[in-house]
Design a protein around this motif. Structure first.
Motif, PDB file in Angstrom:
ATOM      1  N   ASN A 115      43.915   0.661   6.586  1.00  0.00           N
ATOM      2  CA  ASN A 115      43.179   1.100   6.251  1.00  0.00           C
ATOM      3  C   ASN A 115      42.939   2.590   6.184  1.00  0.00           C
ATOM      4  OD1 ASN A 115      40.680  -0.321   6.778  1.00  0.00           O
ATOM      5  ND2 ASN A 115      41.030  -0.904   9.019  1.00  0.00           N
ATOM      6  N   CYS A 116      43.416   3.590   4.827  1.00  0.00           N
ATOM      7  CA  CYS A 116      43.589   4.723   4.760  1.00  0.00           C
ATOM      8  C   CYS A 116      42.934   5.680   3.976  1.00  0.00           C
ATOM      9  CB  CYS A 116      45.192   4.505   3.466  1.00  0.00           C
ATOM     10  SG  CYS A 116      46.489   3.759   4.467  1.00  0.00           S
ATOM     11  N   ALA A 117      41.430   4.867   3.501  1.00  0.00           N
ATOM     12  CA  ALA A 117      40.334   5.432   2.964  1.00  0.00           C
ATOM     13  C   ALA A 117      39.715   6.185   4.173  1.00  0.00           C
ATOM     14  CB  ALA A 117      39.587   4.249   2.195  1.00  0.00           C
ATOM     15  N   GLY A 118      39.302   7.837   3.829  1.00  0.00           N
ATOM     16  CA  GLY A 118      38.443   8.739   4.511  1.00  0.00           C
ATOM     17  C   GLY A 118      37.834   9.889   3.646  1.00  0.00           C
ATOM     18  N   LEU A 119      36.878  10.474   4.035  1.00  0.00           N
ATOM     19  CA  LEU A 119      36.494  11.546   3.625  1.00  0.00           C
ATOM     20  C   LEU A 119      36.774  13.012   4.484  1.00  0.00           C
ATOM     21  CD1 LEU A 119      33.209  10.988   2.064  1.00  0.00           C
ATOM     22  CD2 LEU A 119      35.312  10.769   0.970  1.00  0.00           C
ATOM     23  N   PRO A 120      37.017  13.910   4.019  1.00  0.00           N
ATOM     24  CA  PRO A 120      37.038  15.080   5.096  1.00  0.00           C
ATOM     25  C   PRO A 120      35.092  15.470   5.211  1.00  0.00           C
ATOM     26  CG  PRO A 120      36.816  15.686   2.935  1.00  0.00           C
ATOM     27  CD  PRO A 120      37.462  14.413   2.807  1.00  0.00           C
ATOM     28  N   GLY A 121      35.430  16.141   6.851  1.00  0.00           N
ATOM     29  CA  GLY A 121      34.338  16.980   7.004  1.00  0.00           C
ATOM     30  C   GLY A 121      34.055  18.188   6.513  1.00  0.00           C
ATOM     31  N   GLY A 122      33.426  18.235   7.376  1.00  0.00           N
ATOM     32  CA  GLY A 122      33.559  20.732   7.236  1.00  0.00           C
ATOM     33  C   GLY A 122      32.390  20.644   6.499  1.00  0.00           C
ATOM     34  N   GLY A 123      31.843  19.880   6.173  1.00  0.00           N
ATOM     35  CA  GLY A 123      30.700  20.455   5.352  1.00  0.00           C
ATOM     36  C   GLY A 123      30.760  19.679   3.708  1.00  0.00           C
ATOM     37  N   ALA A 124      32.305  19.726   3.601  1.00  0.00           N
ATOM     38  CA  ALA A 124      32.618  19.216   2.149  1.00  0.00           C
ATOM     39  C   ALA A 124      31.987  17.682   1.633  1.00  0.00           C
ATOM     40  CB  ALA A 124      33.662  18.819   2.138  1.00  0.00           C
TER      41      ALA A 124
END
Length: 273
Positions: free
Chosen positions: A78-87
């Motif tokens: 499971n390598c898929a992901g999104l960054p945070g910080g409001g991006a």
């Protein structure tokens, strides 16, 4: 050593194979002789056994991708992901990093038998998990993608910007699920990468601040590479890992050890760029 890892001839799935750690992992697995089936929101140029477009915000997309692979699956990355910080919208980040990742895993697990292994990429950004165990255990009791999403919609105060909480959830879920899965001979672990030079790094720096990101890259003194992070994933999902399960593995050049022994200036990490 490549033979000892045991990937030759194995059927594996890698989500997030388009770029970054997922691409590096898929490429290494191909070189090790695995039959690699890739999932991503964007098309991959790797010589995969198959590729299926996947949107982890959409449970139907997840189910269709897994059904297209079918057959026995030996390992899931499971390598898929999104960054945070409001991006990205907080709920989208939560869906991709936890709800969709859990739903993908739950759809792959029936295709696994004894010797199967699952590994997910968490984050040092999820280090607050131990302070919110009751909250996360409430989330763990939800059922399916819809259940997790409904819980998140009802608790925006916990989800916040989406990234830290979703990575905490991956850590707790890994530890929560390990006891049940090992009874079936299946292992589940996750890794905690240090800041890594991938296409997502510009977003991390813009949303969290370069000073914050750089502080998490100590004591190594540089960002890790996607290949270095892939090696950690390959090791913990390999035959060499035996009965290693429920482990939250730092792949961080000594960050966690230095943090625990007071050698990291935590104040820098509390700042916002």
């Amino acid at each position: 050593m490549s033979k000892a890892l045991g990937y030759n001839g194995k059927r594996v799935i890698v989500s997030g194979c388009f770029s970054g750690m997922g691409e590096a992992t898929a490429r290494a697995l191909i070189e090790l002789g695995a039959e690699v089936h890739g999932f991503d929101f964007k098309d991959s140029s790797l010589p995969l056994a198959s590729f299926n477009r996947l949107d982890l915000r959409d449970p139907a997309s997840i189910e269709a991708a897994v059904a297209a692979v079918g057959g026995k699956v030996d390992a899931l990355f499971n390598c898929a992901g999104l960054p945070g910080g409001g991006a990205f919208p907080a709920l989208d980040t939560f869906k991709v990093n936890f709800a969709g990742t859990r739903h993908l895993t739950e759809n792959v697990l029936p295709l696994m038998g004894p010797g199967g292994a699952v590994v997910s990429i968490a984050s040092t950004g999820g280090l607050g998990w131990s302070r919110r165990i009751p909250v996360h255990m409430e989330l763990m009791q939800t059922s399916g993608f819809a259940g997790a999403t409904a819980w998140a919609e009802a608790h925006p105060e916990h989800v916040a910007e989406g990234y830290a909480f979703s990575k905490e959830a991956v850590i707790v879920w890994t530890q929560f699920l390990c006891a049940r899965l090992i009874k079936q001979g299946i292992r589940i672990n996750c890794t905690l990468p240090s800041p890594t030079q991938t296409p997502m790094m510009d977003t991390f720096q813009a949303t969290s601040g370069k000073e914050v990101v750089d502080a998490a890259a100590e004591p190594l003194g540089r960002y890790s590479t996607a290949e270095e992070q892939a090696n950690g994933l390959l090791l913990i999902n390999s035959d060499l890992a035996g009965i290693v399960t429920g482990v939250v593995l730092p792949v961080d050049g000594g960050f966690m050890g230095s943090l625990a022994t007071g050698q990291i200036d935590i104040s820098k990490m509390m700042k916002r760029g």
